[in-house]
Scaffold this motif. Structure first.
Motif, PDB file in Angstrom:
ATOM      1  N   ARG A  58       6.268   7.337   1.589  1.00  0.00           N
ATOM      2  CA  ARG A  58       5.592   6.242   0.890  1.00  0.00           C
ATOM      3  C   ARG A  58       4.078   6.347   1.040  1.00  0.00           C
ATOM      4  NH1 ARG A  58       6.883   0.194   2.703  1.00  0.00           N
ATOM      5  NH2 ARG A  58       5.776   0.933   4.558  1.00  0.00           N
ATOM      6  N   GLU A  59       3.605   6.652   2.239  1.00  0.00           N
ATOM      7  CA  GLU A  59       2.169   6.752   2.464  1.00  0.00           C
ATOM      8  C   GLU A  59       1.531   7.888   1.672  1.00  0.00           C
ATOM      9  OE1 GLU A  59       1.933   7.161   6.658  1.00  0.00           O
ATOM     10  OE2 GLU A  59       2.526   5.078   7.065  1.00  0.00           O
ATOM     11  N   ASN A  60       2.306   8.947   1.411  1.00  0.00           N
ATOM     12  CA  ASN A  60       1.775  10.094   0.680  1.00  0.00           C
ATOM     13  C   ASN A  60       2.099  10.046  -0.812  1.00  0.00           C
ATOM     14  OD1 ASN A  60       0.595  12.225   2.660  1.00  0.00           O
ATOM     15  ND2 ASN A  60       2.462  11.526   3.678  1.00  0.00           N
ATOM     16  N   TRP A  61       2.696   8.963  -1.277  1.00  0.00           N
ATOM     17  CA  TRP A  61       3.233   8.922  -2.632  1.00  0.00           C
ATOM     18  C   TRP A  61       2.167   9.165  -3.703  1.00  0.00           C
ATOM     19  CZ3 TRP A  61       7.543   9.936  -4.676  1.00  0.00           C
ATOM     20  CH2 TRP A  61       7.891   9.492  -5.950  1.00  0.00           C
ATOM     21  N   GLU A  62       0.993   8.597  -3.531  1.00  0.00           N
ATOM     22  CA  GLU A  62      -0.068   8.774  -4.526  1.00  0.00           C
ATOM     23  C   GLU A  62      -1.212   9.637  -4.006  1.00  0.00           C
ATOM     24  OE1 GLU A  62      -1.181   4.835  -5.675  1.00  0.00           O
ATOM     25  OE2 GLU A  62       0.525   4.597  -7.037  1.00  0.00           O
ATOM     26  N   ALA A  63      -1.039  10.224  -2.857  1.00  0.00           N
ATOM     27  CA  ALA A  63      -2.101  11.044  -2.265  1.00  0.00           C
ATOM     28  C   ALA A  63      -2.073  12.461  -2.838  1.00  0.00           C
ATOM     29  CB  ALA A  63      -1.933  11.091  -0.744  1.00  0.00           C
ATOM     30  N   PRO A  64      -3.234  13.114  -2.931  1.00  0.00           N
ATOM     31  CA  PRO A  64      -3.243  14.527  -3.331  1.00  0.00           C
ATOM     32  C   PRO A  64      -2.604  15.380  -2.238  1.00  0.00           C
ATOM     33  CG  PRO A  64      -5.441  13.824  -2.655  1.00  0.00           C
ATOM     34  CD  PRO A  64      -4.590  12.586  -2.690  1.00  0.00           C
TER      35      PRO A  64
ATOM     36  N   ASP B  99       6.904  15.336   5.454  1.00  0.00           N
ATOM     37  CA  ASP B  99       6.685  14.100   4.704  1.00  0.00           C
ATOM     38  C   ASP B  99       5.880  14.394   3.435  1.00  0.00           C
ATOM     39  OD1 ASP B  99       7.991  12.641   6.630  1.00  0.00           O
ATOM     40  OD2 ASP B  99       6.179  11.832   7.559  1.00  0.00           O
ATOM     41  N   GLN B 100       4.813  15.153   3.590  1.00  0.00           N
ATOM     42  CA  GLN B 100       3.965  15.485   2.444  1.00  0.00           C
ATOM     43  C   GLN B 100       4.722  16.341   1.430  1.00  0.00           C
ATOM     44  OE1 GLN B 100       0.300  17.286   3.787  1.00  0.00           O
ATOM     45  NE2 GLN B 100      -0.077  15.679   5.281  1.00  0.00           N
ATOM     46  N   TYR B 101       5.423  17.343   1.925  1.00  0.00           N
ATOM     47  CA  TYR B 101       6.151  18.233   1.024  1.00  0.00           C
ATOM     48  C   TYR B 101       7.208  17.454   0.234  1.00  0.00           C
ATOM     49  CZ  TYR B 101       8.759  22.275  -0.657  1.00  0.00           C
ATOM     50  OH  TYR B 101       9.370  23.202  -1.468  1.00  0.00           O
ATOM     51  N   MET B 102       7.964  16.592   0.921  1.00  0.00           N
ATOM     52  CA  MET B 102       9.012  15.847   0.235  1.00  0.00           C
ATOM     53  C   MET B 102       8.438  14.816  -0.730  1.00  0.00           C
ATOM     54  SD  MET B 102      12.210  15.402   2.888  1.00  0.00           S
ATOM     55  CE  MET B 102      11.299  14.894   4.349  1.00  0.00           C
ATOM     56  N   ALA B 103       7.282  14.226  -0.396  1.00  0.00           N
ATOM     57  CA  ALA B 103       6.636  13.302  -1.327  1.00  0.00           C
ATOM     58  C   ALA B 103       6.270  14.017  -2.621  1.00  0.00           C
ATOM     59  CB  ALA B 103       5.400  12.678  -0.682  1.00  0.00           C
ATOM     60  N   ALA B 104       5.703  15.220  -2.495  1.00  0.00           N
ATOM     61  CA  ALA B 104       5.335  15.989  -3.685  1.00  0.00           C
ATOM     62  C   ALA B 104       6.566  16.419  -4.475  1.00  0.00           C
ATOM     63  CB  ALA B 104       4.509  17.217  -3.277  1.00  0.00           C
ATOM     64  N   SER B 105       7.587  16.845  -3.764  1.00  0.00           N
ATOM     65  CA  SER B 105       8.823  17.279  -4.420  1.00  0.00           C
ATOM     66  C   SER B 105       9.500  16.115  -5.149  1.00  0.00           C
ATOM     67  CB  SER B 105       9.769  17.873  -3.375  1.00  0.00           C
ATOM     68  OG  SER B 105      10.970  18.311  -3.951  1.00  0.00           O
TER      69      SER B 105
ATOM     70  N   GLY C 290       0.826  -1.188   0.000  1.00  0.00           N
ATOM     71  CA  GLY C 290       0.000   0.000   0.000  1.00  0.00           C
ATOM     72  C   GLY C 290       0.862   1.238   0.000  1.00  0.00           C
ATOM     73  N   GLY C 291       0.188   2.400  -0.047  1.00  0.00           N
ATOM     74  CA  GLY C 291       0.904   3.657   0.032  1.00  0.00           C
ATOM     75  C   GLY C 291       1.648   4.027  -1.216  1.00  0.00           C
ATOM     76  N   GLY C 292       1.309   3.429  -2.343  1.00  0.00           N
ATOM     77  CA  GLY C 292       1.878   3.894  -3.602  1.00  0.00           C
ATOM     78  C   GLY C 292       3.086   3.127  -4.074  1.00  0.00           C
ATOM     79  N   THR C 293       3.514   2.068  -3.392  1.00  0.00           N
ATOM     80  CA  THR C 293       4.666   1.323  -3.851  1.00  0.00           C
ATOM     81  C   THR C 293       4.298   0.554  -5.106  1.00  0.00           C
ATOM     82  OG1 THR C 293       5.416   1.090  -1.593  1.00  0.00           O
ATOM     83  CG2 THR C 293       6.373  -0.399  -3.197  1.00  0.00           C
ATOM     84  N   GLY C 294       5.149   0.594  -6.099  1.00  0.00           N
ATOM     85  CA  GLY C 294       4.934  -0.159  -7.317  1.00  0.00           C
ATOM     86  C   GLY C 294       5.602  -1.504  -7.187  1.00  0.00           C
TER      87      GLY C 294
END
Length: 310
Positions: free
Chosen positions: A256-262, A226-232, A11-15
């Motif tokens: 990882r948890e925020n990887w595919e989140a808006p 965490d969110q900022y770095m995921a977006a960056s 989960g959390g966007g891992t491929g």
């Protein structure tokens, strides 16, 4: 170069996970980046490090040499680039000299506080704080990769931290800093503590401990970043084929948890509304905020280590 195989879905966007050498698998997560215009997805190797660890430094070097990325992402911002430069003169500055640097804007608050604590403990440590980022920078230059400073600007993080703290917590924090300034661990004890915690993200651990007293710290210093770095990191993956990202272990799961989140990056960059200053000199406030990352964090970390041993 190891073969990519779909061995596990998380989960959390891992491929997919990458078949890396055994010694690199434990602390590395592989994420699939957004599709390129060519419809290919970048591979992002997210390495979680302990900020004071020779093993982490070795892992950074080995991973970049194994992957040969076209971009390297580090948990730094433009206000913390001093970490990337090899230390030259580590003479401990006096508080008068530090205040003079702030007053005359010779350096920002982070650089002043970082330089003070670095000089104080460097002679006792085998690895300087943030050494893994300097190694990532050097290895990126060696393999021709671009460098991405992907953390939120330190000034924004500190101002949001200060602005979201209740007034009582601000006074309490300042009082604790004044009291604990005289009880900072000496260099020997600090070196021993860092050795005990060499496999953990010491700074995140310290923030977690401090958040028991000051709950807003965890949100502004960890979750928001965490969110900022995921977006960056996602933005970087849109223009790269292979990315190595070097972050503290405490941020790895959050990214990882925020990887595919808006993620609303604009909201994460909003500054708190200006209030009448209750400290007359803005530089004094920055000095105190810098101490949040220095003296109080060190004291809380040492306390945690002592409890863990008992």
């Amino acid at each position: 170069m190891a073969k990519v195989v779909d061995v596990e879905k998380r989960g959390g966007g891992t491929g997919s996970l990458e078949e890396l050498p055994l010694e690199l698998r434990q602390n590395t997560i592989v994420l699939r980046g957004p599709a390129h215009p060519s419809s290919r997805k970048a591979l992002v190797y997210l390495l979680g490090t302990a900020h004071v660890s020779q093993d982490s430094c070795k892992e950074v070097r080995a991973l970049i040499r194994e992957v040969k990325p076209d971009a390297v992402f580090v948990e730094l911002c433009s206000g913390r680039t001093a970490v990337l430069m090899p230390p030259k003169d580590l003479v401990i500055p006096t508080f008068a000299e530090m205040f003079d640097q702030l007053r005359n804007k010779k350096a920002n608050a982070f650089a002043v506080i970082y330089g003070y604590f670095l000089a104080r403990v460097a002679s006792r440590l085998t690895v300087l704080p943030g050494e893994e980022f300097r190694i990532a920078y050097e290895e990126a230059l060696a393999c021709g990769a671009s460098i991405k400073l992907g953390d939120r600007p330190i000034q924004v993080t500190l101002q949001r931290t200060w602005g979201q703290m209740p007034a009582w917590h601000k006074f309490k924090l300042l009082w604790q800093m004044l009291v604990q300034a005289s009880s900072l661990p000496d260099a020997d004890e600090l070196a021993a503590t860092m050795e005990d915690l060499k496999d953990t993200d010491m700074l995140t651990l310290a923030i977690k401990e401090m958040s028991k007293t000051f709950p807003t710290l965890w949100r502004t210093l960890v979750l928001e970043r965490d969110q900022y770095m995921a977006a960056s990191l996602r933005d970087l993956a849109r223009t790269s084929n292979r990315v190595v990202a070097v972050v503290g272990k405490g941020h790895q799961s959050g990214i990882r948890e925020n990887w595919e989140a808006p993620i609303d990056v604009k909201a994460l960059m909003e500054m708190p509304p200006e209030k009448p200053p209750w400290i007359s000199k803005e530089t004094t406030r920055w000095l105190l905020l810098g101490g949040l990352v220095g003296s109080v964090a060190l004291v809380y970390t040492v306390r945690y280590a002592r409890r863990s041993k008992s």
